[in-house]
Design an enzyme around this catalytic site. Structure first.
Site, short mmCIF file in Angstrom:
data_model
loop_
_atom_site.label_atom_id
_atom_site.label_comp_id
_atom_site.label_asym_id
_atom_site.label_seq_id
_atom_site.Cartn_x
_atom_site.Cartn_y
_atom_site.Cartn_z
N SER A 119 -1.63 1.09 -2.49
CA SER A 119 -2.27 1.38 -3.78
C SER A 119 -1.46 2.16 -4.82
CB SER A 119 -3.59 2.18 -3.27
OG SER A 119 -4.30 2.31 -4.46
N GLU A 170 7.12 0.98 -7.29
CA GLU A 170 6.75 0.27 -8.34
C GLU A 170 7.63 0.52 -9.49
OE1 GLU A 170 4.76 2.18 -6.53
OE2 GLU A 170 3.05 1.38 -6.41
N CYS A 202 -0.13 4.81 -7.00
CA CYS A 202 -0.32 6.38 -7.30
C CYS A 202 -0.65 6.31 -8.89
CB CYS A 202 0.47 7.47 -7.16
SG CYS A 202 2.14 7.20 -8.06
N CYS A 236 2.33 5.40 -10.87
CA CYS A 236 2.77 3.98 -11.13
C CYS A 236 1.43 3.12 -11.78
CB CYS A 236 3.12 3.50 -9.62
SG CYS A 236 4.37 4.17 -8.95
N HIS A 276 9.62 5.60 -7.20
CA HIS A 276 8.67 5.02 -6.39
C HIS A 276 8.99 3.65 -6.21
CE1 HIS A 276 5.20 8.33 -7.04
NE2 HIS A 276 6.52 8.83 -6.62
ZN ZN Z 1 4.03 5.35 -7.35
#
Ligand code: ZN
Length: 141
Positions: A73, A50, A75, A78, A48
Site C-alpha cells: 500500500s 513507486e 505511503c 507515493c 521509494h
Molecule cells: Zn512511498
C-alpha cells in the site's frame, strides 16, 4: 503485473535493501518502468518503489491511462505522486504490513485494486521482523 513488482522487491532484498517493488504500466499492460525501494542502497530516503518506477518510466504527457502496481500500500509520499500526476489506477499487493494512503486515493476517484497477496505479505513481514530498525526508519517511526 504484480509479478514484475514482486521481482523488483526481491532484487531490493538481494541488494540489502527494503523489499518493496513497483512498476508502472499502461492500461493495456505495457511496462513503462519498474523499480524498488533504494533507501539503503543509495542512502536516499526519497527513493521509494513507486517513485523509482515512476522515474524510470521517463516523461509522459499524461497518466490517467496508467496503472501503478506496487507490492505494498503506497505511503503518503507515493500516494501524493499518484494524485499529483493523476495516475488512473493502483494495484496493491498487500496492505497488512502497512496501510498507506490508498483509501484517500479511492475517495479521489483513483481505481484501487487490493490483492491481499500472501507472497508479498510474507516477503516484507519477514524483513520487518528481521530488520525492525530499517523498517521504522522507512515509515518514519
Ligand atoms: Zn512511498
Amino acid at each position: 503485473m504484480l509479478g514484475v513488482a514482486y521481482e523488483e522487491a526481491l532484487e531490493g532484498l538481494r541488494e540489502g535493501g527494503i523489499p518493496i517493488g513497483a512498476a508502472l504500466f499502461t492500461r493495456d499492460g505495457d511496462l513503462l518502468g519498474a523499480g524498488h525501494n533504494r533507501r539503503v542502497q543509495e542512502d536516499d530516503a526519497s527513493v521509494h518503489a513507486e517513485t523509482d518506477a515512476f522515474r524510470r518510466a521517463g516523461r509522459r504527457r499524461d497518466y490517467p491511462d496508467t496503472v501503478m502496481v506496487t507490492t505494498l500500500s503506497p505511503c503518503w509520499y507515493c500516494s501524493g505522486l499518484v494524485r499529483q500526476f493523476n495516475i488512473g489506477a493502483v494495484v496493491i499487493g498487500e496492505a497488512e504490513n502497512f496501510h498507506g494512503g490508498h483509501d484517500w486515493l479511492e475517495e479521489l476517484g483513483v481505481e484501487i485494486v487490493l490483492l491481499d497477496d500472501v507472497t508479498c505479505q510474507e516477503l516484507l513481514g519477514t524483513f520487518i521482523a528481521e530488520h525492525p530498525e530499517l523498517w521504522n526508519e522507512d515509515i518514519g517511526l
